[in-house]
Design a protein around this motif. Sequence first.
Motif, mmCIF file in Angstrom:
data_model
loop_
_atom_site.group_PDB
_atom_site.id
_atom_site.type_symbol
_atom_site.label_atom_id
_atom_site.label_comp_id
_atom_site.label_asym_id
_atom_site.label_seq_id
_atom_site.Cartn_x
_atom_site.Cartn_y
_atom_site.Cartn_z
ATOM 1 N N UNK A 49 -0.201 3.442 -4.522
ATOM 2 C CA UNK A 49 -1.401 4.638 -4.494
ATOM 3 C C UNK A 49 -1.771 4.965 -3.174
ATOM 4 N N UNK A 50 -1.699 4.856 -2.255
ATOM 5 C CA UNK A 50 -1.666 4.705 -0.829
ATOM 6 C C UNK A 50 -0.832 4.915 -0.256
ATOM 7 N N UNK A 51 -1.197 5.674 1.150
ATOM 8 C CA UNK A 51 0.154 5.442 2.307
ATOM 9 C C UNK A 51 -0.837 4.824 3.992
ATOM 10 N N UNK A 54 1.593 6.012 9.172
ATOM 11 C CA UNK A 54 2.677 5.555 9.159
ATOM 12 C C UNK A 54 3.878 6.817 8.400
ATOM 13 N N UNK A 55 2.797 6.682 6.615
ATOM 14 C CA UNK A 55 3.479 7.779 5.836
ATOM 15 C C UNK A 55 3.922 6.224 4.857
ATOM 16 N N UNK A 56 4.143 4.889 4.695
ATOM 17 C CA UNK A 56 4.537 4.534 4.298
ATOM 18 C C UNK A 56 3.876 3.804 3.165
ATOM 19 N N UNK A 57 5.038 4.180 1.975
ATOM 20 C CA UNK A 57 3.649 4.079 0.302
ATOM 21 C C UNK A 57 3.204 2.736 0.920
ATOM 22 N N UNK A 58 1.671 2.526 -0.091
ATOM 23 C CA UNK A 58 0.695 0.936 -0.230
ATOM 24 C C UNK A 58 0.616 1.551 -1.429
ATOM 25 N N UNK A 94 -10.249 6.566 -7.957
ATOM 26 C CA UNK A 94 -9.131 7.564 -7.413
ATOM 27 C C UNK A 94 -8.198 6.618 -6.057
ATOM 28 N N UNK A 95 -7.186 7.358 -6.249
ATOM 29 C CA UNK A 95 -6.125 6.985 -5.402
ATOM 30 C C UNK A 95 -6.148 7.132 -3.943
ATOM 31 N N UNK A 96 -6.051 7.088 -2.812
ATOM 32 C CA UNK A 96 -6.027 7.648 -1.470
ATOM 33 C C UNK A 96 -4.202 7.765 -0.564
ATOM 34 N N UNK A 97 -4.273 8.334 0.249
ATOM 35 C CA UNK A 97 -3.833 8.514 1.054
ATOM 36 C C UNK A 97 -4.644 8.513 2.265
ATOM 37 N N UNK A 98 -4.066 7.591 3.451
ATOM 38 C CA UNK A 98 -4.587 7.184 5.377
ATOM 39 C C UNK A 98 -4.124 8.712 5.709
#
Length: 115
Positions: A49-51, A54-58, A94-98
């Motif tokens: 639910x986040x990255x 580097x774009x790797x899923x977490x 709320x999920x997020x992406x760094x």
Amino acid sequence: MSSRLVPTGRDATGRADRPLRITVDGEPAEGIAGQTLAGLLLASGRSSWRQAPSGAPRGVFCGIGVCFDCLVTVNGEPDVRACRRRAVDGDEVTTRSRAGRGPADGPESGAGEGR
């Protein structure tokens, strides 16, 4: 030892599951009272639910609150470890992406992010 599901009526512990509903990124998700947010997210089919930068899923990595890979925002509070927080009926997650975060997403805490 094998795992098996025990029908509620035959559960010797007398457990009575109480359903709950939260929203995840505006979509409803259902769980059971006492379940962690991470458990609810995994049970609803979300493995990440986040990255990472580097774009790797977490998602869940350690499951005990040490690694900070499972961070989400809950009811407006950022950087909540989903593996440590029990879901409460009505929570707004709320999920997020760094990766590619803009100023509108707020400041990064950086806590335990392993930079």
